[in-house]
Structure formats: C-alpha cells, structure tokens
Design an enzyme around this catalytic site. Structure first.
Site, PDB file in Angstrom:
ATOM      1  N   HIS A   1     107.784  66.570  49.074  1.00  0.00           N
ATOM      2  CA  HIS A   1     108.385  65.301  49.486  1.00  0.00           C
ATOM      3  C   HIS A   1     109.789  65.580  50.006  1.00  0.00           C
ATOM      4  O   HIS A   1     110.465  66.490  49.525  1.00  0.00           O
ATOM      5  CB  HIS A   1     108.439  64.320  48.303  1.00  0.00           C
ATOM      6  CG  HIS A   1     108.714  62.906  48.701  1.00  0.00           C
ATOM      7  ND1 HIS A   1     109.980  62.435  48.936  1.00  0.00           N
ATOM      8  CD2 HIS A   1     107.874  61.852  48.904  1.00  0.00           C
ATOM      9  CE1 HIS A   1     109.911  61.152  49.268  1.00  0.00           C
ATOM     10  NE2 HIS A   1     108.653  60.782  49.262  1.00  0.00           N
TER      11      HIS A   1
ATOM     12  N   ASP B   1     100.950  60.096  48.025  1.00  0.00           N
ATOM     13  CA  ASP B   1      99.822  60.084  48.954  1.00  0.00           C
ATOM     14  C   ASP B   1      98.616  60.848  48.418  1.00  0.00           C
ATOM     15  O   ASP B   1      97.482  60.598  48.832  1.00  0.00           O
ATOM     16  CB  ASP B   1     100.238  60.687  50.303  1.00  0.00           C
ATOM     17  CG  ASP B   1     101.343  59.895  50.964  1.00  0.00           C
ATOM     18  OD1 ASP B   1     101.177  58.672  51.102  1.00  0.00           O
ATOM     19  OD2 ASP B   1     102.374  60.486  51.323  1.00  0.00           O
TER      20      ASP B   1
END
Length: 433
Positions: free
Chosen positions: A303, A360
């Site tokens: 991320h 996700d």
C-alpha cells in the site's frame, strides 16, 4: 513556534513547522516561493500535505485508521454505513433524532427523476457501469437545480442525501440495464444496504430478501471504504471542488478517478489474479517466484501508505469467512487467497519490503459472496466512498477558498524558432506516407 532554517543564494529563510493533533510535524512552505523564488519538486505528492483536514487519520507505520477519531475497528463493530456517512460529513456521531431524520431524508431522495431513466437507454448493453455511474451522477444536477446552491444549509442537506441515496439506485439500474432486466424501484420500507440488494436481485413479483448476514457484510464493505484520507479520487474531488464546481460534478470526477486499476479497480485485478491461479496452470509457489523476479505482479499486497497490515484487510478477512459459513457457500478462490497470503507472509522478500495484504485482497471475496458481478466491483467501492468525497468537498469549501493550482518543474525547450510549414522536412514521420 518551531521553524526550519533554509539557506539558499545568500538568503536565510525560516519556515514554520506545523504540528498535527497526533504529533506529526509538517514544514509550512506557503511563502517559500515568495521569499526565495524556489518551489518544491514532489512527484505523486508523497511528501506534500495539500490541505489540513479533520476527517480521517491514517498512520501507515502502525496500521491505524480512524474516522473523526474513532478507530475503524469500532466503526466496523458498532456502526452502520448510514451512521458512518453522517459521522464523516457532519463531524460527530448523530443523535437518535438526527439519525432518524437523516434516514428519512435518504428515503425521500432514493428515486430517480423519470426523465433521467432515458439516459440508461443511451448506453450499450455492455457499457461500463463506472462510465454510466459518473455520467448519470453528473446529470443529477440537471434534474435538481434547486440544490445546486449548497451555501444554503437545507439545500446542502438535500444534496448530501440525494447523492448518497441515488448513487445506489443508479448503480443497481446500470446493472439491470446490462443484464437486460427491468428496473426494480427502491423500497422505502427497507434499509440502505438491504434496499440496494433488493434493487439488484429482485424480479417482478418475486422480491429478493437478503439474509441479515448479507446485509451486515455489505454494510461492513461500504463502511471500510467510506474514506481513506487524501487518496487519488478524494484529492480529485477536492481539486475539482476548489474551482467552486457543484457537489454532483465533483463527486462524478471522483468516480472517474476511482475507475483506475491502481485505485478502485485493484480488487478486480486481485480477482483476476486468483482466478488464473485457480485454473491450476501455475502453482502459487511458482507465481510468487515470478513476482520476486519482477515477471509478475502480486495484486492486493502492499500500500502507498501502510507499511504493515492494512487494518481493513484484517476486518474483511474475518467477514469473508463468517459470510461464507452463514451462506453455506464454498469459494475455491478463498483457498488460493489463503495459500498465497501464507506463502508471501513467510517470505523475507515481502517482509523486507513491507508488502502485506491490503483492503483489496479480501474486498472482492465479500462482493463475490454477495453475488455482485465483477464489473460492479469498482462501482461498489464508489458507493462506499461517496460520504468521504462529500466530507472532503465540504471541508475544502469552508472558509476562504483557494483554487488548487500546482506548480511544475519545466524541462522543455526554452525557446523554439518557428519554421514555416513549406520549409519543414519530413524525417521521423516518413512512415506515415
């Protein structure tokens, strides 16, 4: 006040250091160019605070996410999506009376103007739902011009309710259009999430009744996606809003930014990756080795902000198993996901690079268990993110407004002599003849 001293070109300039409520410090370069003639170079804005905000706090090193100071774990356990939306937009938890009034306002705004339904006919059956969503959201202002002036608080409340409520109707209708199914109108007796599933999956004379567990899972998905500080789409909404663009068009710009596969489309990429592995043409171990050799990309890991576990991923992972167990469903992709996660987390390559599962990685599993089709995954993200966009649009337009206008580092030709067209020679474009 603490300051940082900059020496350049024989000049000495003291730049103030601002302190956040959570202890982080930030150099204020507002007057840097005026005092030194210098600007800063920061591609991707990874080191630049473009605004001051009170909405969401993210600490990537510690894996912390808080909405208006409330930990995301508490939000996920104690709240609903509608309550979360109020919290983000209005800055505090609502009272019982405020919650009831907000829910009523959402119900009163759930229908689309009948004239707006013709917009769906203009799109082909295989049209991208995100394209439809952005276009129709942008068109809402044509049918509700009275709420364009959001300087009036009542108009603003109606605009907020209209976008949050109608976006799920638009999303469901875009799906029905693609499937060749008749539109199912919202049911005012149903809750926000239950109503969306009703509009998606009911057929005439056979209304769909989702299980409480499915409604809870959808609430959770939307809450965890409601805001995440100054990401690509949120920054887009702020930038567009800084031009005094109306709320509907600003949110539509956020939809377009979210569409990118490196932002809202990442959960689709995760699903596609797991599906390829599920075919058995390649083992998880072989795939991981190709990732390490830069021959493949591991989607759903790492991320831009988090250097440890994304706290939303932990919550969603548990929710996936709870939903599948309740629905008595078995998803082969879950086993692939678990093996991939275990393999990566036990490999020093990923540990050293702080590559952990992000939101996700498991969000697509929730949507898959809810029978949401793949081309609607990013749309679902958008529905959840709308309250955050609205909150940032409002905050960016409070007080003295400032049009966002970044600087650049120009590295092109200083001055190019002009040559008349008839004197120019074809060289590199000869292949166009």
């Amino acid at each position: 006040m603490t300051s940082v001293r900059l020496e350049y070109g024989g000049k000495t300039v003291d730049l103030p250091v601002l302190r956040s409520t959570t202890g982080e410090e930030c150099i204020d370069i507002t007057e840097l160019r005026a005092k030194t003639g210098l600007t800063t170079f920061d591609p991707g804005f990874g080191n630049t605070a473009a605004c001051a905000s009170k909405i969401t706090y993210v600490n990537g090193e510690k894996g912390i996410l808080r909405y208006r100071g409330i930990p995301i774990e508490t939000v996920a356990e104690k709240m609903t999506f509608v309550e979360t939306a109020w919290l983000l937009i209005y800055g505090r938890l609502p009272t019982m009376a405020e919650m009831k009034a907000f829910s009523t306002r959402l119900t009163n705004n759930e229908l689309l103007h009948e004239g707006l339904l013709h917009h769906f006919d203009a799109f082909p059956p295989n049209g991208q739902p995100m394209s439809i969503l952005s276009a129709v959201v942008n068109s809402l202002i044509c049918y509700s011009p009275e709420i364009m002036d959001t300087t009036d608080e009542e108009a603003m409340r109606n605009a907020v309710a209209a976008i949050i409520s109608k976006v799920r109707t638009i999303a469901a209708f875009s799906y029905r259009k693609a499937m060749g199914l008749p539109f199912v109108y919202p049911d005012p007796a149903r809750s926000y999430c239950e109503n969306f599933l009703h509009m998606m999956f009911s057929i005439p004379h056979r209304p769909h009744q989702p299980t409480p567990e499915a409604v809870k899972a959808l609430n959770l998905f939307l809450m965890l996606h409601a805001d995440h500080e100054q990401n690509c789409s949120t920054s887009t909404v702020r930038i567009v809003g800084s031009a005094e663009t109306n709320l509907f068009s600003s949110v539509a710009s956020g939809v377009c930014a979210l569409w990118g596969k490196l932002h809202g489309g990442a959960n689709v990429a995760v699903f596609e990756m797991l599906s390829r592995l599920a075919k058995g043409d390649e083992s998880v171990e072989s795939f991981v080795e190709r990732v390490k050799n830069k021959q493949a990309r591991l989607m759903g890991f790492g991320h831009r902000v988090y250097k440890t576990f994304d706290p939303r991923a932990r919550i969603l992972k548990k929710a996936v198993f709870d939903l599948l167990e309740t629905e008595r469903a078995d998803d082969p992709l879950i086993n692939i996901a678990l093996k991939l996660e275990e393999t990566a987390l036990n490999d020093d390559y990923f540990k050293e690079r702080h590559l952990y599962p992000n939101v996700d990685f498991y969000s697509g599993m929730i949507l898959r268990a809810l029978r949401i089709p793949l081309n609607m995954y990013t749309v679902m993200f958008a529905i959840g993110r709308v309250p955050g966009w609205i909150a940032h649009w409002r905050e960016g337009n409070e007080g003295a407004r400032r049009l966002v206008r970044p600087r650049q580092l120009y590295q092109g030709a200083v001055e190019t002599p002009f040559l008349p067209l008839d004197l120019r020679q074809d060289e590199e474009w000869d292949n166009e003849k």
